[in-house]
Scaffold this motif. Structure first.
Motif, short mmCIF file in Angstrom:
data_model
loop_
_atom_site.label_atom_id
_atom_site.label_comp_id
_atom_site.label_asym_id
_atom_site.label_seq_id
_atom_site.Cartn_x
_atom_site.Cartn_y
_atom_site.Cartn_z
N ARG A 1 0.78 -1.15 -0.05
CA ARG A 1 0.19 0.01 0.06
C ARG A 1 0.89 1.30 -0.13
O ARG A 1 0.79 2.43 -0.80
N GLN A 2 1.93 1.36 0.84
CA GLN A 2 2.63 2.44 0.99
C GLN A 2 3.63 2.65 -0.39
O GLN A 2 3.87 3.81 -0.57
N HIS A 3 3.97 1.50 -0.93
CA HIS A 3 4.75 1.69 -2.02
C HIS A 3 4.22 1.59 -3.57
O HIS A 3 4.62 1.43 -4.69
N ASN A 4 2.79 1.54 -3.55
CA ASN A 4 1.95 1.36 -4.75
C ASN A 4 2.41 0.10 -5.59
O ASN A 4 2.44 0.12 -6.77
N ILE A 5 2.64 -0.89 -4.68
CA ILE A 5 2.74 -2.29 -5.43
C ILE A 5 1.52 -3.21 -5.35
O ILE A 5 0.83 -3.35 -4.27
N PHE A 6 1.13 -3.63 -6.53
CA PHE A 6 -0.06 -4.56 -6.75
C PHE A 6 0.29 -5.88 -7.07
O PHE A 6 1.17 -6.07 -8.11
N GLU A 7 -0.23 -6.84 -6.48
CA GLU A 7 -0.16 -8.37 -6.64
C GLU A 7 -1.26 -9.23 -6.79
O GLU A 7 -2.21 -8.52 -6.23
N VAL A 8 -1.12 -10.32 -7.14
CA VAL A 8 -2.44 -11.26 -7.24
C VAL A 8 -2.89 -11.43 -5.89
O VAL A 8 -2.07 -11.62 -4.73
#
Length: 97
Positions: A39-46
């Motif tokens: 959430r803090q680093h704008n990373i999106f995963e399955v």
């Protein structure tokens, strides 16, 4: 020092989580910290729940699937991680809630 730092970074912590019993409190906390990091680093995963505020209501709350990761839409659509409250409610919540 948080669990991600103790395990020498996000990628190593993710590998560790993938090879564990998620029912144990330690790994549940690691899972929570990894989500907060994303959430803090704008990373999106399955498996991540996302909110697309600019879309039709039926598409606003969505869980990323394996197929989505290879799709071009994931790079073209503006979205954000769903909050814990939205995940619990199973829908996008109004901004002022």
């Amino acid at each position: 020092m948080n669990l991600i730092e103790q395990l020498d970074g996000y990628e190593k912590a993710k590998i560790r989580l993938g090879s564990c019993d998620i029912t144990l409190a330690y790994y549940q906390e690691l899972d929570r910290q990894l989500l907060e990091y994303r959430r803090q680093h704008n990373i999106f995963e399955v498996g991540d729940w996302i909110v697309m505020d600019s879309h039709k209501p039926e598409y606003q709350f969505y869980q990323i699937t394996k197929d989505d990761m290879g799709s071009h839409w994931i790079n073209l659509v503006e979205f954000r991680h769903a909050t814990d409250e939205e995940i619990k409610a199973g829908k996008r919540l109004e901004v002022n809630q």
